[in-house]
Design a protein around this motif. Structure first.
Motif, PDB file in Angstrom:
ATOM      1  N   PRO A 144       0.825  -1.206   0.000  1.00  0.00           N
ATOM      2  CA  PRO A 144       0.000   0.000   0.000  1.00  0.00           C
ATOM      3  C   PRO A 144       0.859   1.256   0.000  1.00  0.00           C
ATOM      4  N   PRO A 145       0.541   2.281  -0.844  1.00  0.00           N
ATOM      5  CA  PRO A 145      -0.758   2.417  -1.522  1.00  0.00           C
ATOM      6  C   PRO A 145      -0.897   1.689  -2.856  1.00  0.00           C
ATOM      7  N   LEU A 146       0.204   1.257  -3.489  1.00  0.00           N
ATOM      8  CA  LEU A 146       0.054   0.599  -4.787  1.00  0.00           C
ATOM      9  C   LEU A 146      -0.572  -0.783  -4.659  1.00  0.00           C
ATOM     10  N   ASN A 147      -0.131  -1.559  -3.699  1.00  0.00           N
ATOM     11  CA  ASN A 147      -0.707  -2.882  -3.436  1.00  0.00           C
ATOM     12  C   ASN A 147      -0.671  -3.779  -4.670  1.00  0.00           C
ATOM     13  N   ILE A 148       0.528  -3.942  -5.253  1.00  0.00           N
ATOM     14  CA  ILE A 148       0.672  -4.741  -6.467  1.00  0.00           C
ATOM     15  C   ILE A 148       1.588  -5.953  -6.270  1.00  0.00           C
ATOM     16  N   GLY A 149       1.951  -6.236  -5.034  1.00  0.00           N
ATOM     17  CA  GLY A 149       2.803  -7.373  -4.752  1.00  0.00           C
ATOM     18  C   GLY A 149       3.575  -7.143  -3.478  1.00  0.00           C
ATOM     19  N   ALA A 150       4.652  -7.915  -3.307  1.00  0.00           N
ATOM     20  CA  ALA A 150       5.447  -7.792  -2.088  1.00  0.00           C
ATOM     21  C   ALA A 150       6.886  -8.193  -2.375  1.00  0.00           C
ATOM     22  N   MET A 151       7.819  -7.514  -1.714  1.00  0.00           N
ATOM     23  CA  MET A 151       9.234  -7.861  -1.762  1.00  0.00           C
ATOM     24  C   MET A 151       9.713  -8.101  -0.338  1.00  0.00           C
ATOM     25  N   ASP A 152      10.518  -9.146  -0.172  1.00  0.00           N
ATOM     26  CA  ASP A 152      11.012  -9.470   1.162  1.00  0.00           C
ATOM     27  C   ASP A 152      12.215 -10.382   1.011  1.00  0.00           C
ATOM     28  N   THR A 153      13.185 -10.246   1.920  1.00  0.00           N
ATOM     29  CA  THR A 153      14.297 -11.202   1.931  1.00  0.00           C
ATOM     30  C   THR A 153      13.798 -12.584   2.311  1.00  0.00           C
ATOM     31  N   ASP A 154      12.635 -12.666   2.970  1.00  0.00           N
ATOM     32  CA  ASP A 154      11.936 -13.922   3.234  1.00  0.00           C
ATOM     33  C   ASP A 154      10.933 -14.102   2.098  1.00  0.00           C
ATOM     34  N   LEU A 155      11.292 -14.898   1.096  1.00  0.00           N
ATOM     35  CA  LEU A 155      10.465 -15.013  -0.105  1.00  0.00           C
ATOM     36  C   LEU A 155       9.095 -15.606   0.203  1.00  0.00           C
ATOM     37  N   ARG A 156       9.032 -16.525   1.170  1.00  0.00           N
ATOM     38  CA  ARG A 156       7.729 -17.089   1.553  1.00  0.00           C
ATOM     39  C   ARG A 156       6.805 -15.996   2.089  1.00  0.00           C
ATOM     40  N   ALA A 157       7.340 -15.119   2.911  1.00  0.00           N
ATOM     41  CA  ALA A 157       6.528 -14.024   3.452  1.00  0.00           C
ATOM     42  C   ALA A 157       6.023 -13.133   2.329  1.00  0.00           C
ATOM     43  N   ALA A 158       6.881 -12.859   1.341  1.00  0.00           N
ATOM     44  CA  ALA A 158       6.458 -12.042   0.200  1.00  0.00           C
ATOM     45  C   ALA A 158       5.334 -12.730  -0.566  1.00  0.00           C
ATOM     46  N   CYS A 159       5.450 -14.042  -0.770  1.00  0.00           N
ATOM     47  CA  CYS A 159       4.414 -14.796  -1.493  1.00  0.00           C
ATOM     48  C   CYS A 159       3.064 -14.687  -0.787  1.00  0.00           C
ATOM     49  N   LEU A 160       3.065 -14.854   0.495  1.00  0.00           N
ATOM     50  CA  LEU A 160       1.803 -14.840   1.239  1.00  0.00           C
ATOM     51  C   LEU A 160       1.200 -13.436   1.267  1.00  0.00           C
ATOM     52  N   ARG A 161       2.029 -12.402   1.409  1.00  0.00           N
ATOM     53  CA  ARG A 161       1.495 -11.033   1.403  1.00  0.00           C
ATOM     54  C   ARG A 161       0.942 -10.664   0.031  1.00  0.00           C
ATOM     55  N   ALA A 162       1.587 -11.165  -1.026  1.00  0.00           N
ATOM     56  CA  ALA A 162       1.151 -10.819  -2.381  1.00  0.00           C
ATOM     57  C   ALA A 162      -0.248 -11.349  -2.692  1.00  0.00           C
ATOM     58  N   LEU A 163      -0.703 -12.353  -1.965  1.00  0.00           N
ATOM     59  CA  LEU A 163      -2.032 -12.907  -2.218  1.00  0.00           C
ATOM     60  C   LEU A 163      -3.136 -11.867  -2.028  1.00  0.00           C
ATOM     61  N   SER A 164      -2.879 -10.857  -1.214  1.00  0.00           N
ATOM     62  CA  SER A 164      -3.911  -9.853  -0.943  1.00  0.00           C
ATOM     63  C   SER A 164      -3.764  -8.614  -1.823  1.00  0.00           C
ATOM     64  N   ALA A 165      -2.912  -8.670  -2.840  1.00  0.00           N
ATOM     65  CA  ALA A 165      -2.702  -7.517  -3.713  1.00  0.00           C
ATOM     66  C   ALA A 165      -3.926  -7.256  -4.593  1.00  0.00           C
ATOM     67  N   ASP A 166      -3.988  -6.078  -5.168  1.00  0.00           N
ATOM     68  CA  ASP A 166      -5.084  -5.637  -6.018  1.00  0.00           C
ATOM     69  C   ASP A 166      -4.741  -5.928  -7.480  1.00  0.00           C
ATOM     70  N   ARG A 167      -5.448  -6.864  -8.106  1.00  0.00           N
ATOM     71  CA  ARG A 167      -5.122  -7.265  -9.463  1.00  0.00           C
ATOM     72  C   ARG A 167      -5.350  -6.128 -10.465  1.00  0.00           C
ATOM     73  N   ALA A 168      -6.343  -5.298 -10.232  1.00  0.00           N
ATOM     74  CA  ALA A 168      -6.565  -4.154 -11.120  1.00  0.00           C
ATOM     75  C   ALA A 168      -5.407  -3.165 -11.024  1.00  0.00           C
ATOM     76  N   ALA A 169      -4.866  -2.990  -9.840  1.00  0.00           N
ATOM     77  CA  ALA A 169      -3.719  -2.096  -9.665  1.00  0.00           C
ATOM     78  C   ALA A 169      -2.482  -2.651 -10.358  1.00  0.00           C
ATOM     79  N   CYS A 170      -2.335  -3.975 -10.375  1.00  0.00           N
ATOM     80  CA  CYS A 170      -1.213  -4.600 -11.090  1.00  0.00           C
ATOM     81  C   CYS A 170      -1.274  -4.255 -12.574  1.00  0.00           C
ATOM     82  N   ARG A 171      -2.453  -4.382 -13.156  1.00  0.00           N
ATOM     83  CA  ARG A 171      -2.630  -4.054 -14.569  1.00  0.00           C
ATOM     84  C   ARG A 171      -2.324  -2.579 -14.821  1.00  0.00           C
TER      85      ARG A 171
END
Length: 338
Positions: free
Chosen positions: A287-314
């Motif tokens: 947030p505010p973009l909410n288009i994914g996640a970056m983390d040195t813990d890749l698993r944590a990034a994967c799980l956070r990215a699940l709640s991203a806004d797909r329209a914002a990604c586009r």
């Protein structure tokens, strides 16, 4: 303008360099330029064992010189530091031609991962290669700073683009039957890409790997629960991106990552390590973009990215165009005799 591009990476290879050069060449031609790409397909060469579609053009100097002379370019761009790139560099220096180069691949990391070559040796060779150029194009500001710290000079920005007509949101049924969420990794299945970092993560749902490479057979045996599709192209690739819940980018060596833009154009959020390429593509990914996640813990990034806004990604992907990328490329070329 008559633009000559020399690259060791060209069709039928499938990678980000090939896609970039292909899309930029097409955009330049639409704008009225004449573009010639000289790749390994034009010369006798050697197939690289274990690398589908990868060939090295050896002893191409005389033929390369003849082809370049016949084309009579106004500007020369050397895209890669392979045998063709070195041959064209020698030719330009012998003829007094100015030229530009690009830094597409983190070869020090690549060669250390594959062959154990000390990074200091690779950096020395790359500095020598690019020092002769009138300008070296880099995809991100973070990469420019890193290369400047390694002694590179005359660095020029050159971003990337995405085909938003081909890569767009669509039906999400390409992997019907696989438990969700679906985490997808796309790219070459090679040691330097970090694919096993992704495969080893304890994640819910399913994992899909799109691509091929020297590690594929080994990883298929090691991770039988994972869906390996091999290379997918155009509409099939877009459908795979659209079907995924998260695109996982485990590479620490890519200088940009076109697959990030392609997935986001299909509405799929990104999970990645906080590396220069993802930082440029994702910006402030959360947030505010909410288009994914970056983390040195890749698993944590994967799980956070699940709640991203797909329209914002586009919407984010739509801010990267091949026309703008090609215009930036063209503006930074140099006359043959500067």
């Amino acid at each position: 303008m008559r633009i000559l591009i020399v690259s060791d990476a060209w069709a039928p290879q499938v990678n980000g360099v090939v896609r970039t050069l292909g899309m930029v060449s097409a955009a330049l031609r639409r704008g009225g330029d004449t573009v010639e790409v000289l790749g390994p397909d034009r010369f006798r060469g050697l197939a690289v064992p274990g690398e589908p579609g990868l060939r090295l053009a050896l002893g191409a100097g005389p033929q390369l010189g003849a082809l370049a002379g016949v084309f009579a370019p106004d500007a020369v761009h050397i895209a890669t530091e392979g045998p063709l790139g070195w041959s064209m560099r020698r030719l330009c220096r012998a003829r007094g031609w100015s030229f530009t180069t690009a830094f597409h691949t983190r070869f020090p990391d690549y060669l250390r991962a594959r062959l154990g070559v000390p990074a200091a040796i690779s950096w020395h060779v790359l500095r020598r290669f690019h020092a002769a150029a009138a300008g070296t194009f880099v995809a991100t500001e973070a990469l420019r700073q890193e290369l400047a710290g390694q002694g590179f000079t005359r660095l020029r920005p050159w971003s990337r683009g995405v085909d938003t007509a081909l890569f767009q949101p669509g039906p999400r049924d390409a992997f019907a039957g696989l438990p969700r969420p679906i985490f997808l990794c796309a790219g070459r299945v090679a040691p330097e890409k970090g694919v096993e970092d992704f495969l080893a993560l304890p994640l819910p749902g399913s994992k899909v790997v799109v691509g091929d490479g020297p590690l594929r057979a080994t990883l298929e045996r090691r991770y039988p629960e994972v869906r390996f599709t091999g290379f997918l192209h155009r509409e099939a690739l877009a459908a795979a991106y659209a079907a995924a819940d998260v695109m996982v980018f485990p590479s620490r060596t890519d200088t940009f990552g076109l697959v990030l833009l392609e997935a986001m154009a299909c509405g799929t959020p990104i999970a990645a390590y906080p590396q220069p390429g993802p930082r440029t593509v994702l910006g402030n990914a959360e947030p505010p973009l909410n288009i994914g996640a970056m983390d040195t813990d890749l698993r944590a990034a994967c799980l956070r990215a699940l709640s991203a806004d797909r329209a914002a990604c586009r919407a984010r992907a739509e801010s990267f165009s091949w026309e703008a990328c090609a215009a930036q490329f063209r503006a930074q070329l140099v006359p043959l005799r500067a």
